[in-house]
Design an enzyme around this catalytic site. Structure first.
Site, PDB file in Angstrom:
ATOM      1  N   ASN A 150      46.836  41.946  51.620  1.00 27.23           N
ATOM      2  CA  ASN A 150      47.690  41.024  50.870  1.00 27.23           C
ATOM      3  C   ASN A 150      48.613  41.839  49.983  1.00 27.23           C
ATOM      4  O   ASN A 150      48.154  42.746  49.277  1.00 27.23           O
ATOM      5  CB  ASN A 150      46.834  40.091  50.009  1.00 27.23           C
ATOM      6  CG  ASN A 150      45.860  39.284  50.849  1.00 27.23           C
ATOM      7  OD1 ASN A 150      46.207  38.815  51.923  1.00 27.23           O
ATOM      8  ND2 ASN A 150      44.635  39.135  50.370  1.00 27.23           N
ATOM      9  N   HIS A 175      44.753  48.081  49.295  1.00 27.95           N
ATOM     10  CA  HIS A 175      43.478  48.063  50.034  1.00 27.95           C
ATOM     11  C   HIS A 175      43.614  47.271  51.320  1.00 27.95           C
ATOM     12  O   HIS A 175      44.396  46.339  51.411  1.00 27.95           O
ATOM     13  CB  HIS A 175      42.361  47.449  49.190  1.00 27.95           C
ATOM     14  CG  HIS A 175      42.709  46.114  48.596  1.00 27.95           C
ATOM     15  ND1 HIS A 175      43.519  45.987  47.488  1.00 27.95           N
ATOM     16  CD2 HIS A 175      42.393  44.860  48.961  1.00 27.95           C
ATOM     17  CE1 HIS A 175      43.667  44.710  47.199  1.00 27.95           C
ATOM     18  NE2 HIS A 175      43.007  43.992  48.079  1.00 27.95           N
ATOM     19  N   CYS A 203      40.347  51.741  40.557  1.00 28.29           N
ATOM     20  CA  CYS A 203      40.289  53.109  40.014  1.00 28.29           C
ATOM     21  C   CYS A 203      38.979  53.302  39.264  1.00 28.29           C
ATOM     22  O   CYS A 203      38.345  54.362  39.363  1.00 28.29           O
ATOM     23  CB  CYS A 203      41.475  53.375  39.091  1.00 28.29           C
ATOM     24  SG  CYS A 203      43.018  53.712  39.968  1.00 28.29           S
TER      25      CYS A 203
HETATM   26  P1  5GP Z   1      43.303  40.927  47.051  1.00 30.33           P
HETATM   27  O1  5GP Z   1      43.197  39.522  46.523  1.00 30.33           O
HETATM   28  O2  5GP Z   1      44.065  41.811  46.092  1.00 30.33           O
HETATM   29  O3  5GP Z   1      43.794  41.010  48.454  1.00 30.33           O
HETATM   30  O4  5GP Z   1      41.802  41.458  47.137  1.00 30.33           O
HETATM   31  C1  5GP Z   1      41.092  41.899  46.030  1.00 30.33           C
HETATM   32  C2  5GP Z   1      39.628  41.758  46.384  1.00 30.33           C
HETATM   33  O5  5GP Z   1      38.908  42.526  45.454  1.00 30.33           O
HETATM   34  C3  5GP Z   1      39.122  40.317  46.284  1.00 30.33           C
HETATM   35  O6  5GP Z   1      38.635  39.894  47.548  1.00 30.33           O
HETATM   36  C4  5GP Z   1      38.016  40.398  45.234  1.00 30.33           C
HETATM   37  O7  5GP Z   1      36.875  39.638  45.559  1.00 30.33           O
HETATM   38  C5  5GP Z   1      37.693  41.880  45.179  1.00 30.33           C
HETATM   39  N1  5GP Z   1      37.274  42.337  43.873  1.00 30.33           N
HETATM   40  C6  5GP Z   1      37.855  42.025  42.676  1.00 30.33           C
HETATM   41  N2  5GP Z   1      37.183  42.624  41.670  1.00 30.33           N
HETATM   42  C7  5GP Z   1      36.171  43.318  42.251  1.00 30.33           C
HETATM   43  C8  5GP Z   1      35.125  44.134  41.724  1.00 30.33           C
HETATM   44  O8  5GP Z   1      34.987  44.348  40.515  1.00 30.33           O
HETATM   45  N3  5GP Z   1      34.267  44.688  42.620  1.00 30.33           N
HETATM   46  C9  5GP Z   1      34.375  44.475  43.968  1.00 30.33           C
HETATM   47  N4  5GP Z   1      33.468  45.062  44.758  1.00 30.33           N
HETATM   48  N5  5GP Z   1      35.348  43.708  44.496  1.00 30.33           N
HETATM   49  C10 5GP Z   1      36.235  43.141  43.647  1.00 30.33           C
HETATM   50 ZN    ZN Z   2      43.896  51.772  40.875  1.00 32.82          ZN
END
Ligand code: 5GP
Ligand code: ZN
Length: 143
Positions: A85, A98, A6
């Site tokens: 995920n 996402h 967000c």
């Molecule tokens: P999840 O683990 O929830 O499937 O994916 C979250 C993704 O968000 C991870 O691959 C992580 O590297 C990415 N991520 C986390 N914090 C940030 C951020 O501040 N900026 C960006 N560009 N990616 C982020």
């Molecule tokens: Zn959010």
């Protein structure tokens, strides 16, 4: 609750944004599996796949297909993974829904989980259990 995605959407946190429209934002993952690893989010906050309304899912899927094609062509990937995920146990770390678009090259695929085999009859049991819930919740699917 504070949400990093967000904040990115609201431009309170920086990100390398590659696409945006009224409903969708796509930006590069800060810790990529391969360079160009992209995240596609709805601008509205939903915790996970199960809480995203149908019209948003339609838009997200459409945008993810478009952006995956662009990432593949622009960065000359051989293929890509589309991953989502959901829940801690599945590796979700940001609880704003996402899709990941992860570009792939021949021979770089290292995400192979250990595969199980069903015991005799157990595949049928799993099928029956799942089907019994489908008949229970079919109304949700049919709207
Ligand atoms: P999840 O683990 O929830 O499937 O994916 C979250 C993704 O968000 C991870 O691959 C992580 O590297 C990415 N991520 C986390 N914090 C940030 C951020 O501040 N900026 C960006 N560009 N990616 C982020
Ligand atoms: Zn959010």
């Amino acid at each position: 609750m504070e949400c990093i995605f967000c904040n990115i959407k609201d431009r309170k946190a920086e990100a390398e944004i590659i696409f945006e429209d009224e409903h969708i934002l796509a930006f590069l993952d800060i810790q990529p599996i391969n360079y160009g690893h992209t995240l596609v989010i709805p601008k509205k906050h939903y915790d996970n796949f199960l809480t995203v309304p149908k019209d948003e899912i339609d838009r997200l899927t459409h945008a993810t297909q478009f952006i995956a094609g662009i990432v593949k062509r622009s960065l000359n990937a051989d293929g890509f993974n589309i991953i989502s995920n959901n829940g801690h146990s599945a590796g979700q770390s940001v609880f704003h829904f996402h899709f990941h678009i992860i570009r792939r090259f021949n021979n770089d695929f290292s995400l192979r989980p250990a595969l199980k085999n069903y015991n005799a009859g157990s595949m049928k049991d799993y099928g029956e259990k799942i089907r019994s819930f489908i008949s229970k919740y079919e109304d949700i699917y049919n709207g």
